[in-house]
Enzyme design. Structure first.
Site, PDB file in Angstrom:
ATOM      1  N   GLU A 255       0.885  -1.174   0.000  1.00 22.75           N
ATOM      2  CA  GLU A 255       0.000   0.000   0.000  1.00 22.75           C
ATOM      3  C   GLU A 255       0.911   1.209   0.000  1.00 22.75           C
ATOM      4  O   GLU A 255       1.608   1.463   0.978  1.00 22.75           O
ATOM      5  CB  GLU A 255      -0.863   0.033   1.274  1.00 22.75           C
ATOM      6  N   CYS A 294      -2.996   8.451   3.512  1.00 19.23           N
ATOM      7  CA  CYS A 294      -2.832   7.900   2.156  1.00 19.23           C
ATOM      8  C   CYS A 294      -4.087   8.125   1.342  1.00 19.23           C
ATOM      9  O   CYS A 294      -4.039   8.173   0.119  1.00 19.23           O
ATOM     10  CB  CYS A 294      -2.513   6.420   2.242  1.00 19.23           C
TER      11      CYS A 294
END
Ligand code: NAP
Length: 523
Positions: A255, A294
């Site tokens: 990720e 994020c």
């Protein structure tokens, strides 16, 4: 000063060498220390040989019950954990709750999911199928826990959610975990680990904690291990290309960076609930955790003829936030600092790079006075907004399509109101975790799904009718896919059962229809 310890091979490990100091990012005061741990190969072996069998001896529903119990345990320590997140993470109270409650929510959700998995030791996937037409031989996919360790390497911005979210899924699948939090904000993860280990009645070997640098950990990985990494694309590439990872075809989930975009449809007018929702979400995504998310919105696509009203509404809200940026320990403060001096340096460098492709219309990256802190102290960045031209927005080389500035920074991108242009702009980010489309125009939304989805791990659709109950797109629920193609890392976590695939081996059991059905209990 508090000394945090790793927990490896079933024992607290003081580490060795010079202490690594953790700081309060608002005051720069040292708050805790830790030392580099060694003998990581033995730690992985212990997790594999002690933790794995202990977890696999439990049924899925027992493992689910463990997760539900741990969710409550962490929640019982919530106030103490919030204080640590403020102190070492630069979190406001709201930021801290978002992180900690997010973590307990994933534990609880996967605890609940256990009820769907059957008695074990395998989980059935789909139904048995004849291997060819007319054959009595059947093929049935089963999912079984991998026999290695789930190595979780987390980013600095969500020490609680990052840790607990990954851990819940791995434990439900029956894999022991070695958690390595990011060093700069490790205090929160260290305390959570301490609570789980001291009070959680965990199966022995189920949890290891590695504080400080990763050292030679990856030299010791085994083909049955799994690595789930969250962090920068550069580190993700290093992990993927590590010789032992390559040699063992070790499963890696990455990720990484993401230039998330939102698209305001041409039908969204000022004065509607949908317009207000879009502005509210944008402000949240820009300033929650000081933009160190994020899933934060980095690119805001606005129809050219609505640019002025969107910009003015945003500036008004952001200026208020800028005046309330400071020490998050103070009640009146709404946005805290970045987590480290390095993050501030990187963000300022990024802001300078964005200025080559767009005009800075709000925010001074060098501002040095903030609420409740001495002038020049703390790693603060006030909200910064850029605006590009419609022509620059379509340029795939523009800095705002290339560079993720990990702070309260976003760029307004005017577009012509067509989904074709929106798809070009969203796609220029080369793969993102999430995008949101704000529109009540069904045709526009349907086309958005077809044209934007290939670039995204998640697409949020916001409309006037559901505006009141809508959640800001950066909020990742346990049932949604968290991951994205391309620069977002190509990974996928959570998503309910889908997130379990990482920790399970899919094996086809092929055999005669009757014996197979009796063996698997599907008759
Ligand atoms: P980072 O520097 O890549 O660090 C991430 C983690 O990797 C830390 O635990 C770090 O440990 C560790 N690490 C560093 N070098 C390593 C190596 N050679 N091998 C193995 N592990 C290593 O990233 P960051 O600065 O903490 O995080 C910011 C980035 O994370 C942003 O780009 C953001 O977009 C991304 N992020 C993505 C998501 C997502 O879910 N997609 C979520 C949050 C953040 P140390 O701290 O000890 O160096």
């Amino acid at each position: 000063m508090k000394q945090w310890k790793s927990y490896l091979a079933g024992a607290w490990n003081e580490g060795q060498g010079d202490p690594i100091i953790l700081h309060n990012p608002a005051t720069e005061a040292p708050v805790a220390e830790l030392r580099r741990a060694t003998d990581l190969g033995a730690a992985l072996r212990h997790a594999r040989t002690v933790g794995g069998p202990a977890l696999r001896a439990l049924s899925p529903s027992d493992r689910g019950a463990l997760l539900s119990r741990l969710a409550k345990l962490v929640h019982d320590h919530r106030e103490e954990l919030i204080e640590i997140a403020i102190d070492n993470g630069g979190n406001t109270r709201g930021d801290a709750k978002f992180d900690i409650d997010g973590g307990t929510a994933v534990l609880a959700a996967y605890g609940h999911l256990a009820g769907e998995l059957g008695p074990g030791p395998w989980i059935l996937e789909g139904e048995a199928e004849p291997i060819m037409r007319g054959s009595k031989i059947r093929a049935q996919h089963v999912l079984v826990p991998r026999l290695g360790v789930a190595i979780h390497i987390n980013a600095f911005n969500f020490p609680a959610w990052g840790m607990l979210g990954k851990l819940a899924v791995a434990w439900l699948c029956g894999m022991p975990v070695l958690c390595k939090p990011a060093t700069s904000t490790a205090a929160l993860a260290a305390r959570i680990a301490e609570i789980l280990i001291e009070e959680g009645q965990l199966p022995e070997g189920a949890l290891s904690l590695l504080l400080g640098p990763v050292g030679d950990l990856l030299d010791h990985v085994d083909p049955q291990d799994v690595i789930a990494f969250t962090g920068s694309a550069d580190t993700g590439a290093k992990i993927r290309n590590h010789p032992a990872v390559v040699a063992g075809s070790v499963r890696v989930n990455v990720e990484a960076d993401s230039l998330n975009a939102v698209v305001l449809g041409p039908d969204v007018e000022q004065g509607t609930e949908l317009f207000d929702l879009a502005i509210r979400d944008l402000v949240t995504e820009l300033t929650q955790k000081a933009g160190q998310k994020c899933t934060a919105t980095r690119r805001v696509l606005v129809p050219q003829d609505r640019l002025e009203e969107v910009r003015e509404a945003l500036l008004e809200r952001l200026q208020e936030l800028a005046s309330k940026t400071g020490d998050p320990a103070l009640k009146e403060v709404r946005m805290g600092p970045l987590s480290t001096a390095q993050q501030l340096h990187d963000a300022r460098t990024g802001v300078a790079a964005l200025a080559r492709s767009a005009e800075r219309i709000m925010g001074d990256p060098e501002r040095s006075e903030f609420v409740g802190v001495d002038r020049g102290k703390g790693w603060f960045l006030e909200p910064i907004l850029f605006q590009a031209t419609a022509e620059a927005a379509l340029d795939p080389e523009a800095a705002f399509h290339r560079l993720e500035v990990f702070g309260p920074v976003a760029t307004l991108l005017p577009y012509d109101g067509t989904i074709a242009a929106a798809a070009t702009i969203v796609g220029a980010g080369r793969g993102s975790l999430v995008s949101t489309v704000y529109s009540d125009d069904r045709g526009f939304v349907a086309e958005a799904v077809t044209r934007l989805a290939p670039f995204l791990g998640r697409l949020v659709l916001a409309d006037e009718k559901t505006a009141q109950g809508s959640m800001s797109p950066g909020c990742v629920f346990p049932v949604v896919n968290h991951g994205g193609p391309g620069r977002a890392g190509g990974g996928g976590e959570l998503g309910g059962r889908a997130g379990m695939q990482l920790y399970l081996q899919r094996t086809t059991i092929q055999g005669g229809a009757g014996p197979l059905a009796r063996l698997l209990g599907t008759t």
